[in-house]
Write a protein that holds these residues in place. Structure first.
Motif, mmCIF file in Angstrom:
data_model
loop_
_atom_site.group_PDB
_atom_site.id
_atom_site.type_symbol
_atom_site.label_atom_id
_atom_site.label_comp_id
_atom_site.label_asym_id
_atom_site.label_seq_id
_atom_site.Cartn_x
_atom_site.Cartn_y
_atom_site.Cartn_z
ATOM 1 N N THR A 4 1.008 -1.178 0.168
ATOM 2 C CA THR A 4 0.522 -0.106 0.027
ATOM 3 C C THR A 4 0.833 1.296 0.005
ATOM 4 O O THR A 4 0.655 1.908 -0.667
ATOM 5 N N ILE A 9 -2.267 6.071 -2.450
ATOM 6 C CA ILE A 9 -2.856 7.401 -3.433
ATOM 7 C C ILE A 9 -3.345 8.795 -2.848
ATOM 8 O O ILE A 9 -3.437 8.889 -1.702
ATOM 9 N N ALA A 72 -7.960 1.529 -0.564
ATOM 10 C CA ALA A 72 -7.735 1.572 -1.863
ATOM 11 C C ALA A 72 -6.987 -0.316 -1.703
ATOM 12 O O ALA A 72 -7.273 -0.846 -3.189
ATOM 13 N N TYR A 76 -9.239 -2.817 -4.657
ATOM 14 C CA TYR A 76 -8.383 -3.613 -6.240
ATOM 15 C C TYR A 76 -8.603 -5.047 -5.516
ATOM 16 O O TYR A 76 -8.915 -5.578 -6.704
ATOM 17 N N ASN A 108 -5.890 2.236 -8.836
ATOM 18 C CA ASN A 108 -5.548 2.863 -7.438
ATOM 19 C C ASN A 108 -5.779 4.630 -7.992
ATOM 20 O O ASN A 108 -6.527 5.767 -7.261
#
Length: 397
Positions: A4, A9, A72, A76, A108
């Motif tokens: 991550t 992001i 995120a 995903y 993302n």
């Protein structure tokens, strides 16, 4: 899975958000997730399937009814594996079987864009599936049979454009969802069956193979590019579900990406099809169909079926007219069609409906005539087929 931290992001990153917007357009997300233009991506669109009706997810950043509480990584995993944060499996009406090849970077960016939207509190209705399909644990078996979690692998023997086209067509664009047949449990068929045509929201999405009779083997690269980018070429125009694909998705893509899609699609080989013999002119259905065509259709499509380039579709040599499945042709005759609206063609061309004017016998006759006149050759259309199609349209309304 990439960490991550490496894939952090920022929903305030304008560049990432713009990239995400572009990718959601490439994925045609709004077609299923936006019902009300004032509530973009709020979902609850009723998507009909052969097994029942499913309602699309709210993907706005609302914390209770959308994806506002997702990370995120959660997003995903949903894209890549079809699994929600709570471990619940998504129905494959959401095309995770195609999105599985979408890169983490692209996932993302999409997530960042969606998180920049206005949160919309909208509870999505539960799917209307019979038991045991209503129990999501059944999807474990479906996935074992039909889903492979994989990454995109470029072909080093192909050009960068071809590989980009494959990534868009097989991944975000999920074109096979409509343009390929499905097996008895709703999975897209692959191999020789891929892109040979399939049902899409009650319409027949045509073959994208290099076949010349019911595919696009006799289309030029320019014609395919214009169709995808502008919704119209000198042969035909996008209508039905494809009109929305052009309006919401492909018309917003860069010329380079559209050209990449063209390059990949043009590499799909032709598939052998049964050679049809044109029906005899003195066949009663052909005679009736010709009479109807001359009275109702020839003013726009021309007496010889040549149409008017860029205006009215040519029927001579038309892959739609000669398709192995006449559903779309019959639907157009019954309910008419509206061409895609794009920047180049802001005014829609509209074909009127004839369901009120022609009975089942007459629709079957004129469809049969169009499929076998002007050098065309295809199986005749029966009255029963028209009756069933008319009933399907009625149910949709």
């Amino acid at each position: 899975m990439a960490s991550t931290a490496a894939m952090a992001i920022d929903a305030n990153d304008w560049t990432m958000r713009q990239r995400g917007l572009y990718l959601t357009r490439a994925g045609d997300c709004a077609a299923c997730h936006t019902v009300d233009e004032n509530k973009p991506m709020a979902g609850d669109y009723a998507l009909s399937t052969p097994f029942g009706t499913i309602y699309t997810a709210n993907i706005t950043p609302d914390e209770e009814t959308g994806i506002g509480a997702w990370t995120a990584d959660d997003f995903y995993r949903a894209m890549n594996e079809g699994i929600r944060p709570n471990g619940e499996r998504l129905y494959p009406a959401f095309p995770y079987t195609h999105y599985t090849i979408v890169t983490r970077e692209d996932s993302n960016a999409i997530f960042a864009y969606l998180n920049s939207l206005e949160p919309v509190r909208q509870q999505v209705r539960e799917p209307e599936f019979p038991w045991p399909l209503s129990m999501r644990f059944a999807l474990r078996g479906w996935n074992l049979l039909n889903f492979e979690n994989e990454e995109f692998e470029p072909d080093p023997e192909k050009s960068d454009a071809w590989n980009r086209g494959k990534y868009l067509v097989e991944g975000l664009g999920h074109c096979a969802m409509c343009h390929s047949p499905k097996n008895i449990i709703g999975a897209v068929k692959e191999g020789d069956d891929a892109f040979t045509g399939g049902y899409a929201e009650g319409w027949w999405a045509p073959s994208l193979t290099g076949s010349t009779r019911d595919g696009i083997g006799d289309w030029s690269d320019e014609q395919l590019f214009d169709f995808l980018k502008h919704g119209r070429n000198d042969r035909t125009a996008a209508f039905g579900p494809m009109a929305e694909v052009v309006e919401v998705s492909t018309s917003h893509m860069t010329d380079e990406d559209v050209q990449a899609i063209v390059e990949y699609i043009r590499s799909i080989p032709a598939q052998e099809t049964d050679e049809a013999e044109p029906m005899e002119d003195d066949d009663p259905a052909m005679q009736l169909g010709r009479t109807i065509y001359e009275a109702q259709c020839s003013a726009c499509h021309a007496p010889d079926g040549s149409g008017v380039p860029g205006q009215f579709a040519a029927l001579a040599g038309s892959s739609l007219a000669q398709s192995s499945n006449p559903t779309s042709l019959v639907r157009i005759i019954l309910e008419g069609a509206r061409a895609a609206q794009t920047e180049r063609y802001p005014t829609r061309h509209v074909m009127p409906a004839f369901d009120w004017k022609l009975d089942d016998e007459e629709v079957a006759a004129v469809a049969t005539y169009v499929r076998n006149a002007f050098g065309n050759a295809a199986s005749p259309v029966s009255e029963d087929f028209v009756e069933d199609t008319r009933e399907d349209i009625r149910k949709e309304r």
